[in-house]
Design a protein around this motif. Structure first.
Motif, PDB file in Angstrom:
ATOM      1  N   THR A   1       8.311  -9.032  -1.151  1.00 11.32           N
ATOM      2  CA  THR A   1       7.574  -8.062  -0.352  1.00 11.32           C
ATOM      3  C   THR A   1       7.680  -6.693  -1.007  1.00 11.32           C
ATOM      4  OG1 THR A   1       7.135  -7.309   1.913  1.00 11.32           O
ATOM      5  CG2 THR A   1       9.431  -7.285   1.191  1.00 11.32           C
ATOM      6  N   GLY A   2       6.864  -5.759  -0.528  1.00 15.28           N
ATOM      7  CA  GLY A   2       6.878  -4.414  -1.093  1.00 15.28           C
ATOM      8  C   GLY A   2       6.642  -3.351  -0.045  1.00 15.28           C
ATOM      9  N   ILE A   3       7.185  -2.171  -0.302  1.00 14.38           N
ATOM     10  CA  ILE A   3       6.946  -1.018   0.567  1.00 14.38           C
ATOM     11  C   ILE A   3       6.574   0.190  -0.279  1.00 14.38           C
ATOM     12  CG2 ILE A   3       8.489  -1.820   2.393  1.00 14.38           C
ATOM     13  CD1 ILE A   3      10.567   0.231   1.378  1.00 14.38           C
ATOM     14  N   MET A   4       5.892   1.138   0.352  1.00 12.10           N
ATOM     15  CA  MET A   4       5.514   2.397  -0.284  1.00 12.10           C
ATOM     16  C   MET A   4       6.348   3.517   0.315  1.00 12.10           C
ATOM     17  SD  MET A   4       1.362   1.971  -0.023  1.00 12.10           S
ATOM     18  CE  MET A   4       1.470   1.674   1.756  1.00 12.10           C
ATOM     19  N   LEU A   5       6.631   4.521  -0.499  1.00 11.15           N
ATOM     20  CA  LEU A   5       7.328   5.713  -0.023  1.00 11.15           C
ATOM     21  C   LEU A   5       6.402   6.924  -0.125  1.00 11.15           C
ATOM     22  CD1 LEU A   5      10.862   5.276  -1.660  1.00 11.15           C
ATOM     23  CD2 LEU A   5       9.997   4.342   0.508  1.00 11.15           C
ATOM     24  N   GLY A   6       6.705   7.928   0.662  1.00  7.71           N
ATOM     25  CA  GLY A   6       5.884   9.138   0.643  1.00  7.71           C
ATOM     26  C   GLY A   6       4.913   9.216   1.794  1.00  7.71           C
ATOM     27  N   LEU A   7       5.083   8.314   2.782  1.00  9.70           N
ATOM     28  CA  LEU A   7       4.192   8.282   3.947  1.00  9.70           C
ATOM     29  C   LEU A   7       4.765   9.056   5.138  1.00  9.70           C
ATOM     30  CD1 LEU A   7       3.339   4.511   3.630  1.00  9.70           C
ATOM     31  CD2 LEU A   7       1.618   6.322   3.590  1.00  9.70           C
TER      32      LEU A   7
ATOM     33  N   GLY B   1       7.354   1.583  -4.370  1.00 10.05           N
ATOM     34  CA  GLY B   1       6.566   2.513  -5.170  1.00 10.05           C
ATOM     35  C   GLY B   1       6.102   3.721  -4.375  1.00 10.05           C
ATOM     36  N   GLN B   2       5.552   4.684  -5.063  1.00 13.69           N
ATOM     37  CA  GLN B   2       5.046   5.907  -4.442  1.00 13.69           C
ATOM     38  C   GLN B   2       3.633   5.692  -3.903  1.00 13.69           C
ATOM     39  OE1 GLN B   2       6.181   9.371  -4.074  1.00 13.69           O
ATOM     40  NE2 GLN B   2       4.294   9.443  -2.872  1.00 13.69           N
TER      41      GLN B   2
ATOM     42  N   PHE C   1       6.306  13.482  -2.343  1.00 10.85           N
ATOM     43  CA  PHE C   1       6.450  12.761  -3.599  1.00 10.85           C
ATOM     44  C   PHE C   1       7.944  12.515  -3.809  1.00 10.85           C
ATOM     45  CE2 PHE C   1       2.386  15.016  -4.302  1.00 10.85           C
ATOM     46  CZ  PHE C   1       1.585  13.901  -4.545  1.00 10.85           C
ATOM     47  N   ILE C   2       8.291  11.251  -3.903  1.00 11.27           N
ATOM     48  CA  ILE C   2       9.682  10.855  -4.033  1.00 11.27           C
ATOM     49  C   ILE C   2      10.078  10.889  -5.506  1.00 11.27           C
ATOM     50  CG2 ILE C   2      11.381   9.113  -3.391  1.00 11.27           C
ATOM     51  CD1 ILE C   2       9.721  10.351  -1.052  1.00 11.27           C
ATOM     52  N   THR C   3      11.226  11.450  -5.799  1.00 13.39           N
ATOM     53  CA  THR C   3      11.652  11.614  -7.191  1.00 13.39           C
ATOM     54  C   THR C   3      12.100  10.278  -7.786  1.00 13.39           C
ATOM     55  OG1 THR C   3      13.976  12.029  -6.638  1.00 13.39           O
ATOM     56  CG2 THR C   3      12.481  13.939  -6.671  1.00 13.39           C
TER      57      THR C   3
ATOM     58  N   PRO D   1       8.283   5.360  -9.102  1.00 15.48           N
ATOM     59  CA  PRO D   1       7.056   5.900  -8.515  1.00 15.48           C
ATOM     60  C   PRO D   1       5.780   5.115  -8.819  1.00 15.48           C
ATOM     61  CG  PRO D   1       8.416   7.674  -9.329  1.00 15.48           C
ATOM     62  CD  PRO D   1       9.075   6.407  -9.776  1.00 15.48           C
ATOM     63  N   LEU D   2       5.675   4.516 -10.005  1.00  9.10           N
ATOM     64  CA  LEU D   2       4.443   3.830 -10.389  1.00  9.10           C
ATOM     65  C   LEU D   2       4.443   2.338 -10.063  1.00  9.10           C
ATOM     66  CD1 LEU D   2       3.721   5.560 -13.821  1.00  9.10           C
ATOM     67  CD2 LEU D   2       2.539   5.921 -11.643  1.00  9.10           C
ATOM     68  N   VAL D   3       5.483   1.851  -9.436  1.00 14.72           N
ATOM     69  CA  VAL D   3       5.547   0.429  -9.091  1.00 14.72           C
ATOM     70  C   VAL D   3       4.486   0.075  -8.051  1.00 14.72           C
ATOM     71  CG1 VAL D   3       6.913  -1.254  -7.778  1.00 14.72           C
ATOM     72  CG2 VAL D   3       7.935  -0.066  -9.703  1.00 14.72           C
ATOM     73  N   ARG D   4       3.814  -1.050  -8.295  1.00 12.94           N
ATOM     74  CA  ARG D   4       2.900  -1.642  -7.328  1.00 12.94           C
ATOM     75  C   ARG D   4       3.298  -3.110  -7.165  1.00 12.94           C
ATOM     76  NH1 ARG D   4       2.629   2.956  -6.904  1.00 12.94           N
ATOM     77  NH2 ARG D   4       0.820   4.338  -6.763  1.00 12.94           N
ATOM     78  N   SER D   5       2.662  -3.808  -6.252  1.00 11.93           N
ATOM     79  CA  SER D   5       3.087  -5.162  -5.893  1.00 11.93           C
ATOM     80  C   SER D   5       3.259  -6.100  -7.074  1.00 11.93           C
ATOM     81  CB  SER D   5       2.076  -5.783  -4.920  1.00 11.93           C
ATOM     82  OG  SER D   5       1.998  -5.023  -3.748  1.00 11.93           O
ATOM     83  N   SER D   6       2.360  -5.995  -8.049  1.00 13.22           N
ATOM     84  CA  SER D   6       2.381  -6.943  -9.164  1.00 13.22           C
ATOM     85  C   SER D   6       3.127  -6.416 -10.385  1.00 13.22           C
ATOM     86  CB  SER D   6       0.942  -7.304  -9.556  1.00 13.22           C
ATOM     87  OG  SER D   6       0.264  -7.869  -8.456  1.00 13.22           O
TER      88      SER D   6
END
Length: 282
Positions: A198-204, A229-230, A244-246, A269-274
């Motif tokens: 699974t994945g989550i985003m930060l900065g929301l 990821g961001q 923006f998370i460092t 920061p640049l991580v996405r699901s894949s």
């Protein structure tokens, strides 16, 4: 217009160019195939395509849902292309892809929510290639029988993204539910030995405590692989970036998650699901 005002330097990426990118792009156009790479404006597209790695988007490129974080178009989807599974399998074989990620738009307009295309695609890939498969599935409205059909095909990884912490789920995933998504992941692990992800985003707008509690909940569900990821806003109409998370903070969460016992953690920061998906089957 800049929808991600004052974007820090660590989020700067090069535009995709070059022969490898052009070859893949031309092949996808020729076969009328969609990828989440392009439909979601992934910042890693140039790097991944250069390495011959891509993630196919099943069931068209128009979604029936209107998540506030997602770049994919919302509206009335076009008629399903029944040849899509064969075309994807042929492309996987032609490109000699060793590991392929399959995902899809939500097709709540269909009685089967697109499960037949999902199953056919997995089967066709396995029939003509040796590629391993990650199935990044939608929630299918929580229908366990449909998820069981994916499990039966036994892709090497089944993933489903929580996207954010519980408090923010209703704001950014309007038609989705945090508990439902978590229960899907629990069900997959309960019914199989397939690796889950699974994945989550930060900065929301999440707090550190909320992130840590979400990581704990994910680990309690026995999920093997985690991506962090961001979040970046696709347009001014989407949910605005709150912070923006460092890279240092991403590293902190990665170390914390690894200490919790996750098998793999991708966190920057640049991580996405894949991101680095091919490494997760090793």
């Amino acid at each position: 217009m800049n929808f991600n005002k004052n974007k820090p330097i660590w989020l700067k990426v090069r535009l995709p160019i070059g022969g490898k990118y052009d070859n893949i792009n031309n092949l996808l156009i020729k076969e009328s195939l969609n990828t989440i790479c392009k439909s979601s404006d992934c910042p890693n597209l140039g790097i991944c395509w250069k390495n011959g790695v891509l993630s196919f988007l099943l069931l068209g490129n128009i979604c029936t849902r209107s998540c506030k974080f997602c770049a994919i178009k919302t509206g009335k989807p076009k008629k399903i292309n029944v040849l899509e599974p064969y075309k994807i399998a042929k492309t996987v074989k032609k490109m000699e892809i060793k590991h392929v990620v399959l995902t899809s738009v939500n097709r709540d307009d269909l009685k089967d929510m697109g499960i037949k295309i999902w199953i056919k695609t997995i089967r066709e890939i396995k029939k003509i290639s040796n590629s391993t498969i990650e199935a990044l599935i939608p929630d299918f409205k929580g229908h366990k029988k449909k998820i069981a059909l994916i499990i039966k095909e036994h892709p090497e990884i089944i993933s489903h993204n929580l996207e954010t912490v519980p408090r923010l789920t209703k704001k950014v995933r309007i038609q989705a539910k945090y508990d439902r998504s978590l229960s899907i992941l629990k069900y997959i692990k309960k019914k199989s030995d397939i690796r889950t992800k699974t994945g989550i985003m930060l900065g929301l707008g999440e707090t550190e405590v909320e992130v840590i509690n979400t990581l704990k909940a994910i680990k309690k569900a026995n999920i093997d692989i985690l991506t962090i990821g961001q979040y970046l806003a696709p347009t001014s109409k989407h949910y605005p970036v709150q912070s923006f998370i460092t890279p240092h903070k991403f590293k902190y969460y990665k170390n914390l998650a690894l200490e919790m016992g996750f098998l793999y953690v991708e966190s920057n920061p640049l991580v996405r699901s894949s991101y680095n998906a091919y490494k997760h089957i090793i």
